[in-house]
Design a protein around this motif. Structure first.
Motif, PDB file in Angstrom:
ATOM      1  N   ALA A  41      -5.414  -7.086  30.148  1.00  0.00           N
ATOM      2  CA  ALA A  41      -5.862  -7.160  31.428  1.00  0.00           C
ATOM      3  C   ALA A  41      -5.238  -5.489  31.542  1.00  0.00           C
ATOM      4  O   ALA A  41      -4.295  -5.351  32.183  1.00  0.00           O
ATOM      5  CB  ALA A  41      -4.668  -8.051  32.383  1.00  0.00           C
ATOM      6  N   HIS A  42      -6.364  -4.921  32.106  1.00  0.00           N
ATOM      7  CA  HIS A  42      -6.024  -3.685  32.397  1.00  0.00           C
ATOM      8  C   HIS A  42      -6.790  -3.409  33.839  1.00  0.00           C
ATOM      9  O   HIS A  42      -8.009  -3.267  34.011  1.00  0.00           O
ATOM     10  CB  HIS A  42      -7.266  -2.549  31.701  1.00  0.00           C
ATOM     11  CG  HIS A  42      -7.201  -2.696  29.759  1.00  0.00           C
ATOM     12  ND1 HIS A  42      -7.825  -4.014  29.519  1.00  0.00           N
ATOM     13  CD2 HIS A  42      -6.224  -2.480  28.845  1.00  0.00           C
ATOM     14  CE1 HIS A  42      -7.823  -3.630  28.018  1.00  0.00           C
ATOM     15  NE2 HIS A  42      -6.643  -2.808  28.070  1.00  0.00           N
ATOM     16  N   ASN A  43      -5.054  -2.757  34.397  1.00  0.00           N
ATOM     17  CA  ASN A  43      -6.201  -2.730  35.952  1.00  0.00           C
ATOM     18  C   ASN A  43      -6.609  -3.979  36.659  1.00  0.00           C
ATOM     19  O   ASN A  43      -7.781  -4.026  37.384  1.00  0.00           O
ATOM     20  CB  ASN A  43      -6.887  -1.496  36.541  1.00  0.00           C
ATOM     21  CG  ASN A  43      -5.936  -0.136  36.468  1.00  0.00           C
ATOM     22  OD1 ASN A  43      -4.975  -0.384  36.058  1.00  0.00           O
ATOM     23  ND2 ASN A  43      -6.699   0.587  36.676  1.00  0.00           N
ATOM     24  N   GLY A  44      -6.373  -4.968  36.174  1.00  0.00           N
ATOM     25  CA  GLY A  44      -7.188  -6.294  36.279  1.00  0.00           C
ATOM     26  C   GLY A  44      -8.064  -6.564  35.898  1.00  0.00           C
ATOM     27  O   GLY A  44      -8.246  -7.810  36.037  1.00  0.00           O
ATOM     28  N   VAL A  45      -8.538  -6.093  34.209  1.00  0.00           N
ATOM     29  CA  VAL A  45      -9.401  -6.201  33.783  1.00  0.00           C
ATOM     30  C   VAL A  45      -9.584  -6.395  32.405  1.00  0.00           C
ATOM     31  O   VAL A  45      -8.988  -6.128  32.408  1.00  0.00           O
ATOM     32  CB  VAL A  45     -10.845  -5.037  33.772  1.00  0.00           C
ATOM     33  CG1 VAL A  45     -12.040  -5.033  33.329  1.00  0.00           C
ATOM     34  CG2 VAL A  45     -11.029  -4.628  35.580  1.00  0.00           C
ATOM     35  N   CYS A  46     -10.267  -8.160  31.863  1.00  0.00           N
ATOM     36  CA  CYS A  46      -9.226  -8.611  31.001  1.00  0.00           C
ATOM     37  C   CYS A  46     -10.352  -8.161  30.309  1.00  0.00           C
ATOM     38  O   CYS A  46     -12.390  -8.232  30.169  1.00  0.00           O
ATOM     39  CB  CYS A  46      -9.729 -10.433  31.023  1.00  0.00           C
ATOM     40  SG  CYS A  46      -9.898 -10.991  30.093  1.00  0.00           S
ATOM     41  N   LEU A  47     -10.366  -7.207  29.184  1.00  0.00           N
ATOM     42  CA  LEU A  47     -10.618  -7.057  28.060  1.00  0.00           C
ATOM     43  C   LEU A  47     -10.526  -7.102  26.873  1.00  0.00           C
ATOM     44  O   LEU A  47      -8.850  -7.203  26.910  1.00  0.00           O
ATOM     45  CB  LEU A  47     -10.466  -5.078  28.052  1.00  0.00           C
ATOM     46  CG  LEU A  47     -11.740  -4.566  29.278  1.00  0.00           C
ATOM     47  CD1 LEU A  47     -11.015  -3.731  29.577  1.00  0.00           C
ATOM     48  CD2 LEU A  47     -12.982  -4.959  29.268  1.00  0.00           C
ATOM     49  N   THR A  48     -11.556  -7.236  25.673  1.00  0.00           N
ATOM     50  CA  THR A  48     -10.526  -8.061  23.947  1.00  0.00           C
ATOM     51  C   THR A  48     -10.555  -6.233  23.715  1.00  0.00           C
ATOM     52  O   THR A  48     -11.560  -5.919  23.188  1.00  0.00           O
ATOM     53  CB  THR A  48     -11.703  -9.341  23.183  1.00  0.00           C
ATOM     54  OG1 THR A  48     -11.760  -9.706  24.813  1.00  0.00           O
ATOM     55  CG2 THR A  48     -11.647  -9.092  22.558  1.00  0.00           C
TER      56      THR A  48
END
Length: 197
Positions: A41-48
């Protein structure tokens, strides 16, 4: 799934557009522990994680993510809250966070409260998302408790430790932030046919 308890900060080192995708490279103290295909999670954004090179790793945001979050506003040198997915059997110190941002909001006020800092955020008045007093909210991936819940506005009280160890220390009035509303609240609202006033 995440908990909203931030592990560390990452720093954006490179932004590269490829058609409608955005490849984001970051440097972080947890890079050596990451692996390809891992969710972060990047600032709450789930990224792979799609690439790892020394101290840097790369994730890719698609158009929908760019359109619905503040990812498209990131710049090289920006600090970002990082959290790896929770492990089954771990304590749930925050609340259940999916890493799926519902919408963005904007920081409207920052006030010193003699021991904590009160941040007030506003979000789309046409949104069906809601907050409740003492309910959970995720702001840029940080699990927080709502205070002063109003229609399309709420506040959170940030203790000094959280202020120092997250990107909250960099927030200014007008900063665009990612919001993930409480998943349990969203299900209850949907089951009861609730729409915000």
């Amino acid at each position: 799934m995440f908990t909203g308890i931030i592990e560390t900060l990452g720093v954006v080192t490179k932004l590269e557009k490829e058609q409608e995708n955005l490849h984001i490279s970051l440097e972080s103290e947890i890079t050596q522990e990451l692996k390809i295909d891992q969710s972060v999670a990047h600032n709450g954004v789930c990224l792979t994680v799609v690439g790892i090179n020394g101290k840097e790793y790369t994730v890719t945001a698609i158009k929908e993510t760019i359109d619905k979050t503040a990812v498209g506003d990131w710049v090289v040198g920006e600090q970002v809250n990082l959290e790896r997915a929770m492990k089954l059997g771990d304590r749930l110190d925050g609340h259940i966070v999916q890493g799926h941002v519902d919408e963005t909001g904007v920081c409207k006020r920052i006030e010193d409260a003699e021991g904590s800092t009160i941040f007030t955020f506003e979000y789309n008045s046409n949104s069906e998302n809601i907050t409740i007093e003492k309910g959970s909210i995720t702001v840029n991936g940080v699990s927080l408790t709502v205070v002063n819940s109003k229609k399309n506005e709420f506040s959170v009280a940030i203790i000094p430790y959280t202020l120092e160890h997250t990107m909250f220390k960099n927030l200014k009035i007008g900063t665009i932030i990612n919001l993930e509303f409480d998943v349990l609240g969203k299900y209850v609202a949907r089951l009861h046919g609730f729409k915000s006033a």
